[in-house]
Every structure is written in structure tokens, then in C-alpha cells.
Design an enzyme around this catalytic site. Structure first.
Site, PDB file in Angstrom:
ATOM      1  N   GLU A 224      -4.194  14.928   8.711  1.00 29.39           N
ATOM      2  CA  GLU A 224      -5.069  16.008   8.007  1.00 29.39           C
ATOM      3  C   GLU A 224      -6.172  15.344   7.717  1.00 29.39           C
ATOM      4  OE1 GLU A 224      -3.833  18.643   5.060  1.00 29.39           O
ATOM      5  OE2 GLU A 224      -1.542  18.120   5.390  1.00 29.39           O
TER       6      GLU A 224
ATOM      7  N   CYS B  79       0.234  14.267  -6.938  1.00 28.50           N
ATOM      8  CA  CYS B  79      -0.247  14.512  -5.961  1.00 28.50           C
ATOM      9  C   CYS B  79       0.804  15.163  -4.880  1.00 28.50           C
ATOM     10  CB  CYS B  79      -0.760  13.224  -5.264  1.00 28.50           C
ATOM     11  SG  CYS B  79      -1.334  13.346  -3.474  1.00 28.50           S
TER      12      CYS B  79
HETATM   13  N1  SAH Z   1      -4.323   6.715  -1.706  1.00 29.30           N
HETATM   14  C1  SAH Z   1      -5.554   6.575  -1.913  1.00 29.30           C
HETATM   15  C2  SAH Z   1      -6.416   7.963  -1.286  1.00 29.30           C
HETATM   16  C3  SAH Z   1      -5.702   9.233  -1.370  1.00 29.30           C
HETATM   17  S1  SAH Z   1      -5.753  10.153  -2.884  1.00 29.30           S
HETATM   18  C4  SAH Z   1      -5.769   6.803  -3.630  1.00 29.30           C
HETATM   19  O1  SAH Z   1      -5.086   7.003  -4.276  1.00 29.30           O
HETATM   20  O2  SAH Z   1      -7.080   6.685  -3.835  1.00 29.30           O
HETATM   21  C5  SAH Z   1      -7.488  10.665  -3.002  1.00 29.30           C
HETATM   22  C6  SAH Z   1      -7.615  11.061  -4.503  1.00 29.30           C
HETATM   23  O3  SAH Z   1      -7.278  12.363  -4.705  1.00 29.30           O
HETATM   24  C7  SAH Z   1      -7.199  10.118  -5.362  1.00 29.30           C
HETATM   25  O4  SAH Z   1      -8.261   9.794  -6.299  1.00 29.30           O
HETATM   26  C8  SAH Z   1      -6.225  11.026  -6.279  1.00 29.30           C
HETATM   27  O5  SAH Z   1      -6.138  10.778  -7.639  1.00 29.30           O
HETATM   28  C9  SAH Z   1      -6.508  12.497  -6.163  1.00 29.30           C
HETATM   29  N2  SAH Z   1      -5.644  13.637  -6.142  1.00 29.30           N
HETATM   30  C10 SAH Z   1      -4.246  13.492  -5.841  1.00 29.30           C
HETATM   31  N3  SAH Z   1      -3.639  14.579  -6.455  1.00 29.30           N
HETATM   32  C11 SAH Z   1      -4.561  15.199  -6.883  1.00 29.30           C
HETATM   33  C12 SAH Z   1      -4.577  16.668  -7.398  1.00 29.30           C
HETATM   34  N4  SAH Z   1      -3.551  17.442  -7.431  1.00 29.30           N
HETATM   35  N5  SAH Z   1      -5.672  17.115  -8.020  1.00 29.30           N
HETATM   36  C13 SAH Z   1      -6.801  16.465  -7.937  1.00 29.30           C
HETATM   37  N6  SAH Z   1      -7.015  14.993  -7.637  1.00 29.30           N
HETATM   38  C14 SAH Z   1      -5.710  14.690  -6.806  1.00 29.30           C
END
Ligand code: SAH
Length: 347
Positions: free
Chosen positions: A86, A113
């Protein structure tokens, strides 16, 4: 068949005689956008034929593209084995952002997430990581605008969990005969894989760093991000403090705001305390809601209140705009939706 994009120029140079063919090929593929050896007239005809039998220089096809009303586009890029990566293109007036994935799924299981609910299917190869950016670049930017984008590794997966392939993709993106991207245009976002973060600190090429915190204390973070049980929050912040100065000064801390979970004034004070003395920048991300997640987005007022507390502690704090929500392209929402529909060719 070798996937051309998986190879650094130095590796190609070892495979070819004379070695300068590697540079010719890099220029043709990355800088002239050629995807057919027959167009490479600077290479002898017989060699072009044998190269075409051994090397795949086609970008992976787009399985589906979703267009948001705000201009954001989400791509499902189809990989050799049928898995999907994605990618999100986010247009902005001064600079465009391309968000790429480093894995199919993710092993970290953060409770807020959607990707975390999938578990990990597999790592992406270096070529699979970097061609996502090229697919989005070529679908959105004209020749004249072709360099007007930054890359964030914030899609599916934990980049530091796929360390070697991610680092290799950075070296290829950086190659002056390739896309020639400066590391200041690339941001790697991590949930805090400590040993890998320490390895990154001594690499010759270091991208901008973003750390996903969300919980500001161990008690909170342990439940939201299970990786915290292995690498507790103080150790993570200490590792950032030890990070090379130039990069440490610009570290971004991402913090997802969830109603009644991470958005109280007390949480804000804990966060400010945690980051004391670090020249940090905080990116607040109001939760992108999804039915499968048992959390809610806070009101705008509590987002403002949270931000104000951090500002009062003189911490640069920004609220991330919610982009592409109507097509599930927003942060943390990537989850291979509509994966089984027909293929739409890119050009
Ligand atoms: N694994 C890495 C990169 C992918 S997640 C990391 O954790 O940084 C990218 C960003 O999306 C992270 O900061 C995570 O906290 C955020 N994120 C995940 N789920 C989310 C949600 N439902 N709403 C908003 N941000 C979210």
C-alpha cells in the site's frame, strides 16, 4: 528474472563487464524512465537482447487506485507473488508526500492500528519498497515536477523490522545516478525497535527520524504498543538522545490522540516531561477511526488543549491534518481493502 530495482549500482557493476554498464542502466531506468531495453541505444544490440531475458525493469502494476476528494490517492501495488503493497500520494501546495510500506502487514500489533491487526505476512524487498515511490511519482507528477516529493516510511510495516532491505532501498534512492534523493527528503518512522535504532545511528546514510510514541508512560504505552514491553519508553528516549546531533535535533515524535485514553491534560504533562531537554518536534495525530478499533477520536477542543500544554512547555507541536480518510488512506488505516478486484494498468 532479476528485479532490477533490488540491486545497488555497485552490485550491478560487479555483474557486468565493463562495469560502467551499471551506470548506463541506472541512468536509463531511473533518470530517463525507460522500461524497455530496446530504447537504450547506447547499449550494443546483442547485449540489449540478453539483458531483456534476465532483467525485469518494469515497475510493478497498480492493482487498484483509490482517489480521495481531497486529492490524496491510495495505491495497491501488486507484487510478483500477488501480495499487495500500500502506497499513498498526498498532494500539498509546496511539497508532495509519498507514503510507502516496508512490509506486508506488521508484527507489532499496536492496538489502535488496523495494519497491526493483520499480523506480518512478509518483508518487502528493497526494490519493492522503492518502486512504490516511483509508481506514485510517475502517476502524479509531470516531468518538470518529477522531483517535487518527499518520502515517508509510514505505510504498512515497521521499517526497522526489515532493516537490511530498508537501508538498501535508501542507498538506491540516494544514488546520484538513480533518483539522487537527499536523505533530508526521506523520513523513517519507527515504533522504537531499539537495537536497530542504534545501528541506524552509525550508518553513513541517515534519513529523518520519526518516533511513534502515543503513550507517554510505560503503563499506557505497554497496553497500546506491545513493543514497549520489550523496549521501555525511557530507553527509547535515551536512544534518541544519543542519536547523532544533526539528526537528533529534528526528531519528530508522533502521538496518536484517542479520546479518554491518551488525550488528557495529565497525558500532555507526562509527554512534556518525557521530552524535556530534547529539541523535539511533536506531531499530534487525532485518531483515524475505524469500526474494528475500539477507540474514538477526541474533540477539536481537547486536541487544542493538549497542544497548548505542550506549547506552554516550549515544545514545537503540530496537529496532523486528516487526509484521505474517505478512501482509507489515512495513518494507520492501511489494511488491504478491496484486495481482490481487477487490475487497472497504470498507463
Ligand atoms: N511502524 C511504524 C510506521 C507505520 S505507522 C511506526 O510505528 O512508526 C505510521 C504512524 O501511524 C504511526 O505514528 C502510528 O502511530 C500512526 N497510526 C497508527 N494507527 C493510527 C490510527 N488509527 N490513527 C492515527 N494514526 C495512527
Amino acid at each position: 528474472m532479476n528485479f532490477f530495482f533490488d540491486f545497488e549500482r555497485s552490485e550491478l557493476a560487479r555483474a557486468f563487464d565493463p562495469p560502467f554498464r551499471a551506470t548506463q542502466l541506472y541512468k536509463s531506468v531511473y533518470q530517463r524512465w525507460l522500461d524497455n531495453f530496446e530504447l537504450m541505444t547506447d547499449i550494443p544490440r546483442e547485449l540489449r537482447t540478453s539483458l531483456a531475458e534476465q532483467w525485469n525493469i518494469q515497475l510493478p502494476p497498480v492493482h487498484r487506485r483509490f482517489d480521495s476528494i481531497d486529492g490524496t490517492r491510495r495505491y495497491l501495488v501488486r507484487l510478483e507473488d500477488g501480495e499487495l503493497a500500500e502506497t499513498v500520494f498526498i498532494p500539498e501546495s509546496n511539497r508532495n508526500t509519498i507514503c510507502i510500506s516496508s512490509q506486508v502487514g506488521c508484527a507489532l500489533a499496536c492496538t489502535f492500528c488496523l495494519t497491526g491487526q493483520l499480523g506480518l505476512t512478509r518483508n518487502l524487498t528493497a526494490g519493492e519498497i522503492l518502486t512504490q515511490a516511483m509508481v506514485a511519482q510517475r502517476d502524479n507528477l509531470s516531468w518538470d515536477e518529477r522531483d517535487s516529493f518527499n518520502i515517508v516510511m509510514m505505510g504498512m510495516g515497521e521499517p526497522l523490522h526489515n532493516y537490511d532491505n530498508v537501508m538498501k532501498s535508501l542507498r538506491i534512492l540516494h544514488d546520484e545516478e538513480g533518483l539522487n534523493m537527499s536523505m533530508s527528503r526521506i523520513t523513517l518512522s519507527t515504533a522504537g525497535m531499539l537495537p536497530a535504532l542504534e545501528r541506524l545511528a552509525v550508518e553513513p546514510l541517515i534519513p529523518n527520524l520519526a518516533i511513534s510514541l502515543t503513550g507517554a508512560t510505560n503503563t499506557k504505552r505497554d497496553t497500546l504498543m506491545p513493543i514497549n514491553r520489550k523496549y521501555p519508553i525511557e530507553q527509547l528516549v535515551d536512544a534518541v538522545r544519543r542519536f547523532p546531533v544533526k539528526h537528533r535535533q529534528r526528531v519528530t515524535f508522533e502521538y496518536v490522540l484517542m479520546k479518554g485514553i491518551t488525550d488528557s491534560p495529565q497525558d500532555a504533562h507526562s509527554l512534556a516531561r518525557l521530552l524535556r531537554g530534547l529539541p523535539a518536534k511533536v506531531n499530534l495525530i487525532p485518531l483515524n477511526e475505524a469500526e474494528e478499533l475500539g477507540y474514538a477520536r477526541p474533540s477539536d477542543e481537547s486536541v487544542d488543549r493538549f497542544r497548548q500544554i505542550l506549547l506552554d512547555h516550549r515544545i514545537d507541536t503540530f496537529v496532523r491534518k486528516n487526509r484521505g480518510n474517505d478512501i482509507s488512506a489515512a495513518c494507520g488505516q492501511l489494511k488491504k481493502k478491496w484486495a481482490d478486484t481487477e487490475i487497472i494498468p497504470l498507463r
